[in-house]
Design a protein around this motif. Structure first.
Motif: not given
Lengths: 518, 345
Positions: A203-215, A232-233, A375-377
């Motif tokens: 779960i943590v990896e998935y969430i991080d992956a979405q942030f990573e993609a945005y970053l 991002r979730i 989520t974003h800020a």
């Protein structure tokens, strides 16, 4: 490496500056460039030593005429002129205290700006991503169906999953003129394994992956953030099993890991298994456990008057005890979503039966935008900060001096290039060594071949000699034979001759029996 | 040599391409309330708008800005003591105000450029302006690149530049063309014909046509730019504006007179009163509606999404010989195999 001049022909870009202090008050802004910031001078020929501060000094002096007369009167000292920067005149933005409040004498019309903004967003559509975390069979899919009034296609998961994996599905919903791209992420197999140590990791990896993609998208040189599909979730619904006692340790551990990454909204699933009085105790037990373990769940925002009240009243009911159902049962003369038991009907949308309506209000109708913004800020910024710091970019170095991103970046780059060079050297050496070895081998082989060749040659010669000897012998024999033959023939011919004579003689003898000359 | 090629950067696990299902809603969910939520948030936070006015002295820039925002936003230069030396170069003066209307708070910054085109030798007089605009982009970029960044980066980028064309009636001056050529690539330019009450209707339409043609011939893309039209609706709407109304021929005034029993903003002349907001007299109302009531958000968005991004891309590409990979981290993370290693030989 030569630093190319930047657009302004001065010191190259300092990509990072010291943060945190608020905008300097006007007096300071006059004399110096804004703290840490890099300001390009505007060339002013012919102005001479007196630097003109183009800075509106204070509120009342915004007006040109007043300001100019004042400035002309004021000596350079007030403006804090720096000799080296005689040409440099700071131009920046007005700090907050200098903004005048103006009153309008008529209708200008920019109050339509929120509408313009909203129209733009409406045409683009909105994204909303929900993550449902909970054990298999706790009612996640049913609740999603109930929340969004549709039947999302999905097969119920089995209990035999070897590990937790995340399944994401996207749907496009449209209501009046609003298009919503809804993504529902499900945790399949959560809580089913015997050893649940690593359950939270996917779960943590998935969430991080979405942030990573945005970053990654944000850091690109050519980027297109405005039509980026945000994955991002925004909200995590954590389903708590209705044991009636307290939170499971798996729940606590997972929530603790997730609370800094995503907005957690805990809900009690299958709430129709708990009776009213037990429910109240259960809720307070859960909340106190969350608090004592320092789990930060999502706080409904109370800063804006219109929603503060409703948010405050709803927060009291956390975690929401929900019941989900997509089947409709006739109650009175209406059809309503409900679950039918032999002993009665549990109505989903009845506030005294369960908190479903509250959850829907909070999640969708009141706070959807706030969830996205948080989520974003907050969560994304935190991730970004950690990630960049991890990579070695810092705002300030250990001496608290502002660290130029440029410098760090260049240092890293040189380091990296140095490494590459080293690697290349190594490879080169290895290559050379290999070549040498191969050469040596080949030389050996060549030598062997030469030897063989010599040997063969010798053998060949010997054989040749032998053969020639034999040939000679043979020839001799043949000669002898020929001689003998010749001799024999001669003898024979002689013998024949003599024989002929003999026969003649014999004949004569016969004719004259008394002549015998043998 | 196969060893030199590093393994590709591991792709972040993104969910597999999702299945889009158009669902039929069986009942009201409440998704459309997000509009209301968004609107409330915008109103609470307020927004920034930065408008720049460029033109020779005496064309009525300050008056027009005051008329646009119906308040004394800028002090007129005519009250300036003209005996003082005219500045030898262009100055940039930015003055900020906070105005509120209908619950919406706007931080308006008017950037004036006195001295533009006033000297005898006006070569490169657009450079300070270009510098200023780029500076604002630079500031924003720095804020954005920070590790711990502000929640809401203060936006000082110039969203809109009103360029005042002198109403000669002939055609554009070389200075006008040069300026617009250079700046249409970095900022949204809206050309405006100033002091339009010096032209009759026929003269006005002829002049406008000529100006439009000249702008087209010189390849100057003024706002709304053709290439950024998103859909057909936008295109038709913007085409209409581009073909017919632009450049807007405006008259500005902040004095009120009584006309037909109403108080209107206007200019009083011996031969009549020119009403600023009367569409028969001048196109001020069109300009105002265009800039404020319909395209305000779009101006900001084009500035942010296109001009700023162009600047950023160029900046990051030029900065310190950044490798032509992706982003700042292009050299810290293992490079994409296609990128040649710059150090090697």
């Amino acid at each position: 490496m030569a630093r190319p001049a930047n657009l302004f022909g001065t010191r190259p870009l300092v990509l990072c500056r010291v943060r945190r202090e608020p905008d300097p008050p006007p007096a300071e802004a006059l004399g110096s460039t804004p703290a840490g910031g890099h300001v390009a001078p505007i060339k002013r020929e012919g102005v001479g030593a007196r630097s003109r501060c183009r800075w509106p000094r204070a509120k009342a002096e915004c007006e040109c005429s007043v300001a100019l007369t004042e400035r002309r009167g004021s000596p350079a000292g007030v403006c804090g002129e720096r000799p080296g920067a005689a040409m440099a005149v700071a131009v920046g933005r007005p700090s907050n205290e200098e903004l005048r409040n103006l009153s309008l004498s008529g209708h200008v019309g920019f109050d339509s700006l929120p509408d313009q903004l909203v129209n733009k967003s409406t045409s683009q559509g909105f994204c909303f991503n929900i993550l449902c975390v909970g054990e298999t069979g706790i009612g996640k899919s049913t609740l999603m169906d109930t929340l969004f009034n549709t039947k999302f296609e999905s097969d119920p998961a089995t209990h035999n999953e070897p590990g937790v994996r995340l399944k994401a599905r996207s749907y496009e919903l449209q209501e009046s003129n609003v298009r919503l791209k809804l993504t529902i992420v499900d945790t399949v197999g959560f809580g089913d394994q015997i050893n649940k140590d690593d359950s939270y990791k996917p779960i943590v990896e998935y969430i991080d992956a979405q942030f990573e993609a945005y970053l990654q998208e944000e850091l690109k040189i050519k980027r297109s953030l405005f039509n980026y599909h945000d994955t991002r979730i925004h909200a995590c619904l954590y389903f708590i099993a209705p044991t009636g006692h307290s939170l499971k340790s798996l729940d606590l551990v997972t929530m603790k890991k997730l609370d800094s990454k995503v907005n957690i909204i805990p809900i009690i699933a299958k709430a129709d298994t708990i009776a009213k009085n037990e429910l109240h105790k259960f809720k307070s037990k859960i909340m106190s456990e969350l608090v004592s373990n320092g789990v930060q769940i999502y706080q409904f925002p109370t800063d804006e008057e219109t929603v503060a009240e409703i948010n405050a009243t709803m927060s009291v009911h956390l975690p929401f005890a929900v019941v989900g159902s997509t089947e409709e049962v006739k109650i009175g003369n209406k059809m309503a979503k409900a679950r039918q038991y032999p002993w009665g009907v549990v109505q989903v949308e009845n506030e005294s039966h369960c908190d479903f309506v509250k959850l829907r209000e909070m999640l969708i109708r009141v706070n959807m935008e706030d969830l996205r913004e948080q989520t974003h800020a907050r969560h994304y910024e935190l991730y970004r900060r950690c990630k960049l710091e991890e990579m070695g970019f810092k705002d300030t170095d250990p001496d608290s001096k502002p660290f130029s991103l440029q410098e760090t970046y260049e240092a890293k780059r040189n380091e990296f290039l140095g490494e590459l060079q080293k690697k290349e050297e190594e490879m080169r050496q290895m290559f050379v060594m290999r070549v040498k070895e191969k050469e040596a081998e080949l030389k050996e082989a060549e030598k062997e071949l030469h030897e063989k060749f010599d040997l063969l040659k010798r053998t060949h010669q010997e054989e040749k000699k032998k053969v020639e000897d034999k040939k000679k012998e043979l020839e001799e024999e043949v000669n002898n034979f020929q001689k003998k033959k010749a001799a024999a023939q001669l003898l024979q011919s002689q013998a024949q001759q003599s024989g002929a004579q003999q026969t003649k003689k014999d004949k004569d003898k016969k004719n004259s029996p008394w002549l015998c000359t043998e | 040599m196969s060893e030199l090629v590093p393994e590709p950067r591991p792709k972040p696990a993104v969910p597999m391409k999702p299945v889009s299902i158009n669902s039929n809603l069986l009942g009201y969910i409440g998704i459309d309330t997000i509009i209301e939520q968004m609107r409330k948030k915008t109103m609470k936070t307020g927004f920034d708008f930065n408008i720049m006015v460029v033109g020779q002295s005496g064309l009525g820039k300050s008056t027009l800005v005051n008329t646009l925002f119906k308040s004394q936003v800028s002090r007129k230069a005519s009250s300036w003591n003209r005996e003082e030396k005219i500045p030898k170069t262009v100055e940039i003066k930015a003055i900020g105000h906070v105005i509120e209307e209908g619950g919406v708070k706007m931080k308006l910054t008017v950037i004036d450029t006195p001295g533009f085109g006033d000297q005898i030798n006006n070569e490169n007089c657009w450079e300070p302006i270009e510098k200023y605009i780029n500076e604002q982009y630079e500031k924003f970029l720095k804020e954005e690149v920070n590790i711990a960044r502000k929640k809401r980066i203060p936006d000082t980028r110039v969203h809109c530049c009103l360029y005042f064309i002198s109403p000669t009636g002939h055609s554009l001056r070389p200075l006008d063309l040069e300026f617009m050529k250079h700046l249409s690539k970095v900022v949204n330019i809206i050309p405006v014909i100033a002091k339009a009450d010096t032209m009759t209707l026929e003269e006005k339409s002829e002049f406008k046509q000529r100006v439009r043609k000249e702008l087209e011939v010189n390849g100057i893309e003024f706002y709304p730019q053709k290439e950024f039209d998103e859909d057909l609706e936008d295109k038709t709407e913007n085409d209409k504006i581009r073909q017919e109304s632009m450049p807007f021929a405006v008259v500005g005034s902040d004095k009120e007179y009584q006309v037909n029993g109403k108080r209107v903003l206007g200019r009083k002349t011996p031969w009549g009163i020119i009403e600023v907001e009367n569409l028969n007299h001048c196109e001020f109302a069109l300009l105002r509606d265009f800039v404020i009531r319909t395209h305000l958000q779009d101006l900001k968005e084009v500035t942010h999404n296109i001009h700023y991004e162009t600047y950023r891309a160029k900046r990051l590409n030029d900065n310190g010989g950044l490798p032509p990979g992706e982003g700042l981290l292009g050299s810290v993370l293992p490079p994409v195999p296609a990128t040649p290693c710059p150090s090697a030989e």
